[in-house]
Design an enzyme around this catalytic site. Structure first.
Site, PDB file in Angstrom:
ATOM      1  N   SER A  59      72.724  52.043  60.871  1.00 48.74           N
ATOM      2  CA  SER A  59      73.242  52.982  59.875  1.00 48.74           C
ATOM      3  C   SER A  59      72.543  52.797  58.535  1.00 48.74           C
ATOM      4  O   SER A  59      72.340  53.764  57.800  1.00 48.74           O
ATOM      5  CB  SER A  59      74.757  52.842  59.726  1.00 48.74           C
ATOM      6  OG  SER A  59      75.114  51.538  59.348  1.00 48.74           O
ATOM      7  N   GLU A  60      72.140  51.553  58.204  1.00 45.16           N
ATOM      8  CA  GLU A  60      71.399  51.345  56.961  1.00 45.16           C
ATOM      9  C   GLU A  60      70.364  50.239  57.137  1.00 45.16           C
ATOM     10  O   GLU A  60      70.611  49.236  57.830  1.00 45.16           O
ATOM     11  CB  GLU A  60      72.320  50.910  55.804  1.00 45.16           C
ATOM     12  CG  GLU A  60      73.469  51.835  55.509  1.00 45.16           C
ATOM     13  CD  GLU A  60      73.093  53.129  54.835  1.00 45.16           C
ATOM     14  OE1 GLU A  60      71.948  53.238  54.332  1.00 45.16           O
ATOM     15  OE2 GLU A  60      73.936  54.041  54.809  1.00 45.16           O
ATOM     16  N   THR A  61      69.229  50.427  56.475  1.00 43.01           N
ATOM     17  CA  THR A  61      68.273  49.346  56.237  1.00 43.01           C
ATOM     18  C   THR A  61      68.166  49.161  54.736  1.00 43.01           C
ATOM     19  O   THR A  61      67.936  50.124  54.001  1.00 43.01           O
ATOM     20  CB  THR A  61      66.891  49.669  56.835  1.00 43.01           C
ATOM     21  OG1 THR A  61      67.010  49.768  58.264  1.00 43.01           O
ATOM     22  CG2 THR A  61      65.889  48.591  56.491  1.00 43.01           C
TER      23      THR A  61
END
Length: 273
Positions: A59-61
């Site tokens: 969902s996020e980096t």
């Protein structure tokens, strides 16, 4: 090829969760929200960071570089598989987990300076409380499969919109039309009073490439002031009732929100480009 340090961290993990796998410790691994943390010495081109985030498919980096600002230790940016976002809580907590070596670590971001500090066995993320505005959005309610009702729009919070339902069972029962929801530029938050925890929620962000986000710090920048007013208290715990589950220790301090949680590093290595 250039190696870049890579950490995958389960943030806001449920430390009380017990694995059914024989011999596996109950650390909270495989709960919470997995984020990639990639400390850099200097920024890569935006298109490269976006491609890396798509390759990671989390969902996020979170990407960091050492900051030259007096009030920050690192500059921090967040990318979903499809876009850069203005605020991400769980990946900031994960970056703090990787980079915190003293009392606190300060990140300069699109949403101002965010800090991560340590209190007992929790990491505490400090972020701005989102101002809320009452509105109507029939298309959003319909895409969520809910009757039309008042929604609460959150400023500076990835275009978040809060929809309240009756109870935790109703939160768990929501079955969105993701194709319809993807056409609406909103981070949809469905919430209610919780059973074991004060509040429960689920979060859907198809427009950002994430049908359901497992645990969402930025959503709680809006949920904490929303529920503090309704509960008549400024400190409580929250369950994000995704399949992975996540627990957040919430506190409202005026125009700031503190979110406490556990983090577990599950992968450590290098990304090659």
């Amino acid at each position: 090829m250039t190696p870049i340090p890579f950490f995958q961290v389960d943030a806001f993990a449920d430390a009380e969760a017990h694995s059914h796998a024989e011999g596996m410790a109950s650390t909270g691994a495989f709960t919470g929200n997995p984020a990639a943390v990639m400390p850099l010495t200097e920024w890569l081109p935006d298109e490269t960071m976006q491609a890396i985030a798509a390759e990671n498919n989390l969902s996020e980096t979170a990407f960091t570089v050492p900051s030259d600002k007096d009030d920050a230790d690192y500059d921090l940016r967040w990318f979903t598989p499809g876009m850069e976002v203005e605020l991400c809580g769980h990946a900031t907590l994960a970056a703090g987990h990787v980079l915190l070596h003293g009392d606190k670590v300060r990140f300069s971001t699109k949403s101002g300076v965010l800090t991560v500090s340590r209190k007992d066995d929790l990491l505490l993320l400090d972020l701005p409380a989102a101002p809320l505005t009452e509105a109507r959005d029939p298309a959003l309610c319909q895409a969520l499969g809910l009757p039309e009702t008042t929604v609460w729009l959150a400023e500076g919070c990835n275009d978040a919109a809060i929809v309240e339902v009756a109870d935790e069972d109703a939160v768990r029962a929501v079955t969105p039309d993701f194709r319809a929801l993807a056409a609406i530029h909103r981070m949809a938050i469905v919430t209610a009073p919780g059973d074991e925890h004060a509040i429960a929620s689920r979060v859907f962000v198809p427009y950002g490439g994430i049908d359901e986000d497992p645990v969402t710090g930025s959503a709680h920048a809006a949920l904490v002031p929303f529920w503090a007013e309704r509960l008549g208290r400024t400190q409580f715990t929250a369950l994000q009732a995704s399949k992975r589950t996540g627990i957040l220790h919430c506190e409202l301090h005026g125009d700031r929100v503190s979110l406490g949680g556990h983090c577990v590093t599950v992968i450590e290595g290098h990304f090659q480009i």
